[in-house]
Scaffold this motif. Structure first.
Motif, short mmCIF file in Angstrom:
data_model
loop_
_atom_site.label_atom_id
_atom_site.label_comp_id
_atom_site.label_asym_id
_atom_site.label_seq_id
_atom_site.Cartn_x
_atom_site.Cartn_y
_atom_site.Cartn_z
N LEU A 1 -3.72 5.43 0.86
CA LEU A 1 -4.88 4.91 1.60
C LEU A 1 -5.78 6.07 1.99
N LEU B 1 0.82 -1.21 0.00
CA LEU B 1 0.00 0.00 0.00
C LEU B 1 0.86 1.27 0.00
N CYS C 1 2.56 -0.26 7.46
CA CYS C 1 2.52 0.28 6.08
C CYS C 1 3.81 1.03 5.79
#
Length: 392
Positions: free
Chosen positions: A289, A286, A308
């Motif tokens: 987001l 990712l 993340c």
């Protein structure tokens, strides 16, 4: 005089034309040698009549012959590539040769039909069968059926790879009829469209799908997301903003290990720590987001900061449950470049975060670009960085 000019024309494969030239007929190519012994102008006039599909008496002796007839198909197609769609359709009516050339797939690779109102049924299918790969169809109105029932290519799949149908009005089942014939899609936007189980099932046939924008789409259900995530494992960018989803969909999103961008704005019921932990552990790649307008449980910011490690952009606008101390937990996320938190009223905490992480841009973008075909407020001729052209 004309024979001497013809002799000086360079040969198509190199060298010069000396005492021979080629005349194309419908069946075979006839080579005529010793051009000085034949009536060159008459031959060219005959060739013009054959290429135009006309018949009758040649023009009077000495009348000029259009040099356009001497051009190769490749050059004519290149000239046609500078014409707008309405001019191409008119050019197709000139003669048989032009009709064939104007249907060449190279001319229809990228088409912009923004705000188009189709006046007849089957027009869209007829257009797509010409080899369209990039299509901007936003805010258009599509009539049923997609294809003419007597069309030769009715059963043939479309070659579409990039389709922007944002805010498009599809009559009856035309969206399903369109999607079921698209099996090579890479990027797709159905923002604001009606996308039920049948439509999503048709989308799932595109195994190479990488970008999907379903923002504000009507009819997206949990079973739809289940079908989609089972089949489209290559998804890298997904926008499910305001699709009336709950955190139950997260367990299906965890299948998408290649996911780099995700928008879950407006997720009903909020996200608890368990669901977020499942997501960040499964989607390690990712980079962007968006959790705007979502209720976030305490500890979620810490989970994001710790797991993340590639995340560059985070949006938590109007997340009233985020406390000042939770915001400061994001300062340990070294990869973070942009943080959007419009509506965050604690200016002291915001100022402290800015002092600790001066390298992070705060509230620079109120518009989420995730999976959207156009990342700016104005159209610049491209969708997803692919040229789609302008309407002329």
């Amino acid at each position: 005089m004309l024979a001497k000019k013809m002799a000086a024309i360079p040969h198509r494969w190199g060298g010069e034309r000396k005492n021979s030239f080629f005349l194309s007929s419908k069946k075979t190519d006839t080579v005529v040698r010793n051009s000085e012994d034949v009536d060159v102008e008459k031959c060219l006039r005959d060739n013009k009549l054959r290429s135009s599909g006309e018949s009758g008496v040649c023009k009077e002796q000495g009348e000029d012959i259009s040099n356009f007839l001497l051009l190769s198909d490749e050059i004519i197609i290149r000239i046609f590539s500078y014409l707008p769609i309405n001019s191409l359709t008119k050019a197709a009516r000139v003669n048989k040769r032009w009709k064939t050339l104007t249907h060449d797939s190279e001319l229809w690779h990228s088409v912009n039909l923004d705000n188009c109102r189709f006046k007849k049924e089957g027009m869209l299918g007829s257009l797509l069968h010409r080899g369209v790969a990039v299509l901007r169809l936003s805010k258009a109105e599509i009539l049923a059926p997609i294809c003419y029932t007597d069309e030769e290519d009715e059963c043939k799949d479309f070659d579409l790879k990039y389709l922007d149908a944002s805010m498009t009005q599809f009559s009856q089942n035309t969206l399903f009829d369109l999607l079921i014939k698209c099996v090579s899609l890479v990027n797709l936007s159905l923002e604001g469209c009606k996308a039920g189980v049948l439509e999503v099932a048709a989308i799932s046939n595109n195994k190479r799908l990488q970008v999907l924008n379903l923002s504000m789409a009507v009819g997206v259900t949990l079973s739809s997301i289940n079908i989609l995530t089972k089949q489209c494992r290559r998804l890298e960018s997904l926008n499910l903003a305001w699709t009336n989803q709950t955190r139950d969909c997260i367990r299906f999103l965890c299948r998408l290990s290649e996911l780099k961008e995700l928008n879950l704005s407006g997720l009903r019921g909020g996200i608890n720590r368990k669901a977020m932990e499942c997501l960040v552990m499964a989607c390690k790649k990712l980079r962007a987001l968006d959790l705007s307008d979502v209720t976030l449980q305490i500890g979620i910011m810490k989970l994001i900061a710790d797991n993340c490690i590639l995340l560059e952009e985070l949006s938590i606008s109007r997340c009233s449950d985020v406390k000042p101390e939770q915001l400061l937990e994001l300062t340990t996320l070294d990869s973070l470049c942009q943080l959007n938190l419009f509506g965050f009223v604690n200016s002291a905490a915001l100022e402290r975060f800015a002092n600790l992480r001066s390298d992070v841009a705060i509230n620079k973008s109120s518009f989420s670009p995730i999976a959207r075909p156009i990342c700016t407020t104005s159209y610049e001729g491209k969708i997803w960085e692919e040229y789609a052209g302008f309407i002329i």
